[in-house]
Motif scaffolding. Structure first.
Motif, PDB file in Angstrom:
ATOM      1  N   GLY A  78       0.822  -1.211   0.000  1.00 13.04           N
ATOM      2  CA  GLY A  78       0.000   0.000   0.000  1.00 13.04           C
ATOM      3  C   GLY A  78       0.855   1.258   0.000  1.00 13.04           C
ATOM      4  N   LEU A  79       0.486   2.193   0.866  1.00 10.03           N
ATOM      5  CA  LEU A  79       1.206   3.468   0.879  1.00 10.03           C
ATOM      6  C   LEU A  79       2.294   3.516   1.951  1.00 10.03           C
ATOM      7  CD1 LEU A  79      -1.703   5.914   0.092  1.00 10.03           C
ATOM      8  CD2 LEU A  79       0.400   5.654  -1.189  1.00 10.03           C
TER       9      LEU A  79
ATOM     10  N   ILE B 187       1.011  13.124  -7.737  1.00  4.65           N
ATOM     11  CA  ILE B 187       1.449  11.921  -8.454  1.00  4.65           C
ATOM     12  C   ILE B 187       0.679  10.699  -7.954  1.00  4.65           C
ATOM     13  CG2 ILE B 187       3.423  10.437  -8.961  1.00  4.65           C
ATOM     14  CD1 ILE B 187       5.205  12.931  -8.535  1.00  4.65           C
ATOM     15  N   LEU B 188       0.511  10.631  -6.629  1.00  6.76           N
ATOM     16  CA  LEU B 188      -0.234   9.499  -6.062  1.00  6.76           C
ATOM     17  C   LEU B 188      -1.647   9.441  -6.640  1.00  6.76           C
ATOM     18  CD1 LEU B 188       0.586   9.230  -2.263  1.00  6.76           C
ATOM     19  CD2 LEU B 188       1.392   7.834  -4.144  1.00  6.76           C
ATOM     20  N   THR B 189      -2.273  10.616  -6.809  1.00  8.32           N
ATOM     21  CA  THR B 189      -3.623  10.649  -7.369  1.00  8.32           C
ATOM     22  C   THR B 189      -3.628  10.043  -8.762  1.00  8.32           C
ATOM     23  OG1 THR B 189      -3.820  12.764  -6.261  1.00  8.32           O
ATOM     24  CG2 THR B 189      -5.605  12.168  -7.759  1.00  8.32           C
ATOM     25  N   MET B 190      -2.648  10.455  -9.568  1.00  8.37           N
ATOM     26  CA  MET B 190      -2.587   9.974 -10.937  1.00  8.37           C
ATOM     27  C   MET B 190      -2.316   8.479 -10.993  1.00  8.37           C
ATOM     28  SD  MET B 190      -0.345  12.979 -12.524  1.00  8.37           S
ATOM     29  CE  MET B 190      -0.971  14.629 -12.737  1.00  8.37           C
ATOM     30  N   LEU B 191      -1.540   7.978 -10.026  1.00 13.43           N
ATOM     31  CA  LEU B 191      -1.188   6.564 -10.080  1.00 13.43           C
ATOM     32  C   LEU B 191      -2.324   5.669  -9.610  1.00 13.43           C
ATOM     33  CD1 LEU B 191       2.491   6.508  -8.829  1.00 13.43           C
ATOM     34  CD2 LEU B 191       1.613   6.350 -11.146  1.00 13.43           C
ATOM     35  N   GLY B 192      -3.409   6.255  -9.130  1.00 13.22           N
ATOM     36  CA  GLY B 192      -4.528   5.419  -8.740  1.00 13.22           C
ATOM     37  C   GLY B 192      -4.635   5.206  -7.253  1.00 13.22           C
ATOM     38  N   THR B 193      -4.847   6.287  -6.482  1.00 12.32           N
ATOM     39  CA  THR B 193      -5.147   6.142  -5.062  1.00 12.32           C
ATOM     40  C   THR B 193      -6.469   6.842  -4.798  1.00 12.32           C
ATOM     41  OG1 THR B 193      -3.847   8.131  -4.683  1.00 12.32           O
ATOM     42  CG2 THR B 193      -2.783   6.049  -4.200  1.00 12.32           C
ATOM     43  N   THR B 194      -7.222   6.314  -3.851  1.00 14.10           N
ATOM     44  CA  THR B 194      -8.480   6.962  -3.513  1.00 14.10           C
ATOM     45  C   THR B 194      -8.211   8.107  -2.543  1.00 14.10           C
ATOM     46  OG1 THR B 194      -8.810   5.517  -1.641  1.00 14.10           O
ATOM     47  CG2 THR B 194      -9.773   4.814  -3.717  1.00 14.10           C
ATOM     48  N   ARG B 195      -9.213   8.979  -2.407  1.00 14.25           N
ATOM     49  CA  ARG B 195      -9.089  10.080  -1.450  1.00 14.25           C
ATOM     50  C   ARG B 195      -8.852   9.535  -0.047  1.00 14.25           C
ATOM     51  NH1 ARG B 195     -13.772  12.339  -3.467  1.00 14.25           N
ATOM     52  NH2 ARG B 195     -13.151  13.487  -5.298  1.00 14.25           N
TER      53      ARG B 195
ATOM     54  N   GLN C 218      -7.438   6.714   0.807  1.00 13.94           N
ATOM     55  CA  GLN C 218      -6.070   6.214   0.960  1.00 13.94           C
ATOM     56  C   GLN C 218      -5.091   7.357   1.202  1.00 13.94           C
ATOM     57  OE1 GLN C 218      -5.817   3.975  -2.769  1.00 13.94           O
ATOM     58  NE2 GLN C 218      -5.094   2.212  -1.614  1.00 13.94           N
TER      59      GLN C 218
END
Lengths: 588, 250
Positions: free
Chosen positions: A264-265, A505-513, A515
């Protein structure tokens, strides 16, 4: 022209400026509150226990000044970060460094003056409110309390003027050293990469060792004296610094390669921490140390508050005595002993009718010990409480006061027979209002002795003595707490530039709000926990230093923890809230 | 008939300025990307190509129109589904690389798999594999700041590839690179397209970079104004075709 552009930017970024202004206002308000007391001579000299702690108080103000200075430096750094790119643009368009420097100075002073004015006003309000709140909380009256003093105004304005000018000059100097390109690309600059220093294992272990050493020292303070205290402090600061900078760094390096750290993160949060630690270690060290001191101060203050009634309870067998045939007596709850004693005064002798007491004590004469101010019975009376109570009662009702001999008899001699009532309740707190009423009525009658018999009178006297200390510890503790939590908040918020890019960048890579929010909460949570954890350990061991001075040094820890942690957690929540808003909002 | 990877129909995008003035950036635009296709979108500044890319890559919602990727309507997805979709089916390569500076190269590449909570051995294996493909295995433990621009962009490409997406979006992937590094980058993208059979949709204003694609759409004033297909031509010949087409537009 530049000023017009600058004013426009400030309007556009008003939220960020509001954060800055609020933080600075808090600093001014606290400093003002402190100065009101520090410059109020009659207040400091007019309260018995204050005299004892004037040096502590002075040290407190120096500390507060230092922390304020560091704090404002972080806050202003935040300002610089906000504007860096725009200054770069000005510079590229032909503004001279001098012009930009002056602009920055003007902005710093503008924010500073606004904050000083608002801060002093809030400070006045808080001084009034907090004084009432605290005094009621600890049930102490402090004399000569003032909300506005000219000295405090002058000191506060001067102090912040100097701090802001110094900060403005420093910012200006930093700005002038950077070339246009660096300013323009301020947003795109990457942080320094963590260094894999040699001997990091050694330093990391040393951090743990020093910290453990300082805790060992604190428990041995009663034998080591002042030298041990200074050594413990040095070991503690050094140990904390190495622990944060080295030991934790080693831990992040380990997590980086562990399986746990690659899910995960977690790798992202770990990376955040790895990058923050070298930059934050000084500040986190300071916060950890101050956290410990603030929590310690409140614990000690609370400790006194909690142990004073216990201390008072040992002084007498009754709660209060009243000469009058008092109606208020009937309002007392949970009364477990009550007696009305007939007595006769003959010169320096007071005769008490033994049968009225309702307890088993032999007849006796209480005679004053020639060397000390205590009264001893001629007969064998084993109950120390009965001795203290009966002698105090006799002294209280006889105009001769401290030279009175108290005689316990079954047959009163001829003379005017008077009565005095005694009462005991286990629930002093629940009866506080009635007791206070009784106490005040008695005070009007009591002329020869300032101590009204019973535990309530003793408590009042003790509180008068230690009240100032209690009050100061609460005040100092909370002020320090607010300062250090705000410092941490600003330091974190000043890094939004680079952090925002990472989260985009995290948003673009596919993370939800969700997360991302969890990542922010964990990231900031770890940052807030580091000084808190060390600070808690500091207090845990540090209170050992008071075991010779207080009967129960840990008694106040619970209450202090609740107060400090709620404040700290509130700041953590506020930081997450602002940070998230800054992270998720589009850049323009 | 094979299903297209991406279908966009009747996309409109209207911006309203604070003064209330409306500007139509995309006007009823439709396009498709076939599986294994390498599509380049070219156009001058203001032609709407960045807006189009943002819409197709789920970063922006259009005023009107539909976008389907792998048969799924991306405009009506929850935040959660969208995140999952981005993490599984799409890869991004950006002009300014967009690497996370606080993570090592290996962590940057592996991040999409970490986010999907893939097992660590698989994560390490995939990271190693794509790093070799893009010739960056030697830098895995370094930080982005320690690499050159060309190397950073290869890390970006590796990250876009690591989770085997159906489609990779490129936003001027050679925009920040010098000509030598740009050529190298485009060769790597061709390799990804041909060896890994991943479709690529790339926005560029550079004819040289576009000449590596199999098809080019020209955009002007928010509309498709022309199209060129490589059809087995040599890259140099295709490049000349592109230059000629661009010349005709002027």
């Amino acid at each position: 022209m530049l000023i017009k552009i600058a004013a426009k930017t400030i309007r556009q970024q008003w939220r960020d400026y509001l954060v800055l202004l609020l933080g600075t206002t808090v600093a001014v308000a606290i400093f003002y509150m402190f100065s009101v007391m520090a410059t109020n001579d009659t207040f400091l000299k007019g309260n018995a226990s204050m005299k004892l702690i004037v040096p502590v108080f002075m040290l407190g103000e120096v500390l507060l000044g230092l922390i304020t200075f560091v704090y404002l430096n972080f806050a202003n750094n935040f300002l610089l970060k906000l504007r860096q790119q725009e200054y770069g643009l000005f510079s590229m368009l032909g503004a001279t460094k001098r012009q930009i420097g002056t602009l920055l100075m003007e902005e710093t002073l503008l924010v500073g003056s606004l904050a000083t004015i608002i801060g002093i006003l809030i400070g006045m309000g808080l001084t009034g409110l907090s004084a009432n709140f605290f005094m009621q909380l600890i049930d102490v009256k402090l004399a000569h309390w003032a909300v506005v003093t000219p000295q405090a105004l002058v000191v506060t304005v001067l102090f912040f003027l100097i701090v802001f000018v110094l900060n403005g000059l420093y910012n200006r100097w930093r700005l002038m050293r950077q070339d246009t390109l660096t300013l323009l690309t301020a947003d795109r600059q990457v942080g320094a990469t963590p260094v894999k220093a040699k001997g990091r294992w050694l330093k990391a272990s040393l951090g743990l060792l020093l910290l453990a050493g300082s805790y060992g020292m604190m428990t041995q303070l009663s034998t080591g004296g002042l030298f041990a205290l200074i050594l413990a402090l040095i070991l503690n600061v050094g140990g904390t610094y190495l622990f944060i900078g080295q030991t934790l760094n080693l831990l992040t390096a380990y997590l980086q390669t562990s399986r746990f750290g690659q899910r995960g993160l977690r790798a992202f949060v770990n990376g955040q921490l790895r990058f923050r630690l070298p930059e934050y270690k000084r500040m986190l060290t300071m916060i950890a140390v101050v956290f410990g001191m603030a929590l310690g101060a409140i614990s000690v203050g609370q400790g006194y508050y909690i142990t004073l009634p216990k201390l008072a309870a040992q002084s007498s067998g009754i709660t209060i005595a009243t000469k009058a045939d008092n109606k208020a007596l009937t309002q007392l709850k949970a009364v477990d002993y009550q007696a009305t004693v007939h007595y006769v005064n003959q010169g320096d002798k007071t005769y008490l009718l033994r049968t009225d007491l309702g307890i088993k004590v032999p007849t006796a004469v209480y005679q004053r010990n020639q060397t000390r101010l205590t009264w001893q019975p001629t007969s064998q009376i084993e109950d120390a409480n009965a001795n203290a109570t009966l002698s105090a009662l006799g002294i209280y009702v006889n105009p001769e006061a401290y030279t009175t001999n108290v005689i316990l008899t079954d047959q009163l001699p001829k003379g005017t027979v008077k009565t005095i009532s005694m009462v005991r309740t286990a629930k002093m707190d629940a009866n506080r209002n009635v007791l206070n009423q009784l106490y005040q009525q008695e005070q009007e009658h009591a002329q020869q002795v300032d101590l009204i018999p019973g535990t309530y009178g003793t408590l009042k006297t003790l509180k008068g003595l230690f009240g100032g200390l209690e009050f100061m510890s609460l005040f100092l503790g909370i002020a320090f707490m607010i300062m250090l939590a705000s410092t941490l908040m600003f330091k974190t918020l000043a890094s939004v530039g680079t952090d925002r890019q990472r989260y985009t960048i995290l948003t673009m890579l596919g993370t939800t709000r969700g997360q991302r929010l969890r990542a922010m909460m964990t990231d900031l949570g770890i940052l807030f926990s580091i000084p808190m954890g060390i600070g808690l350990l500091d207090v845990g061991f540090g209170l050992q230093m008071f075991k010779d001075l207080m009967s129960e040094p840990y008694a106040g820890l619970g209450g202090a923890l609740v107060m400090m942690l709620s404040l700290y957690i509130f700041y953590y929540g506020l930081t997450v809230f602002i940070y998230r808003r800054l992270m998720e909002q589009p850049k323009n | 008939m094979v299903e297209p990877v991406l279908v966009a129909n009747h996309i409109r995008q209207v911006y309203t300025s604070s003064a209330g003035v409306q500007q139509e950036v995309l006007k009823d635009l439709s396009l498709q990307v076939q599986p294994g296709e390498f599509l380049a979108i070219m156009g001058p500044s203001g032609s709407g190509k960045s807006t189009l890319l943002n819409i197709l890559s789920t970063l922006m919602t259009p005023t009107a129109g539909t976008v389907k990727i792998n048969g799924r309507d991306i405009l009506n997805m929850s935040d959660r589904d969208l995140a999952h979709f981005r993490g599984n089916d799409m890869g991004f390569i950006f002009q300014n690389y967009n690497l996370i500076d606080s993570l090592t190269v290996a962590e940057n590449i592996g991040l999409p798999l970490m986010l999907q909570k893939e097992p660590v051995p698989l994560l390490q294996e995939r990271t190693q594999l794509v790093a070799e493909l893009l010739n960056i295995s030697d830098y895995l433990s370094k930080y982005p700041a320690e690499l050159s621009g060309g190397q950073q962009q290869r890390v970006g490409a590796a990250r876009a590839l690591v989770h085997e997406p159906a489609l990779i979006f490129g936003d001027e992937p050679t925009g920040a690179l010098d000509s030598e590094n740009a050529r190298e980058m485009m060769q790597y993208l061709t390799k990804i397209n041909q060896q890994e059979h991943i479709s690529i949709l790339m926005v560029t204003h550079d004819a040289f970079s576009a000449s590596f694609a199999s098809r080019i759409l020209f955009l002007s004033d928010g509309q498709v104004s022309g199209q060129l297909t490589r059809d087995g031509q040599e890259r140099d010949a295709f490049y000349q075709d592109i230059l000629q087409t661009l010349g005709n537009f002027d």
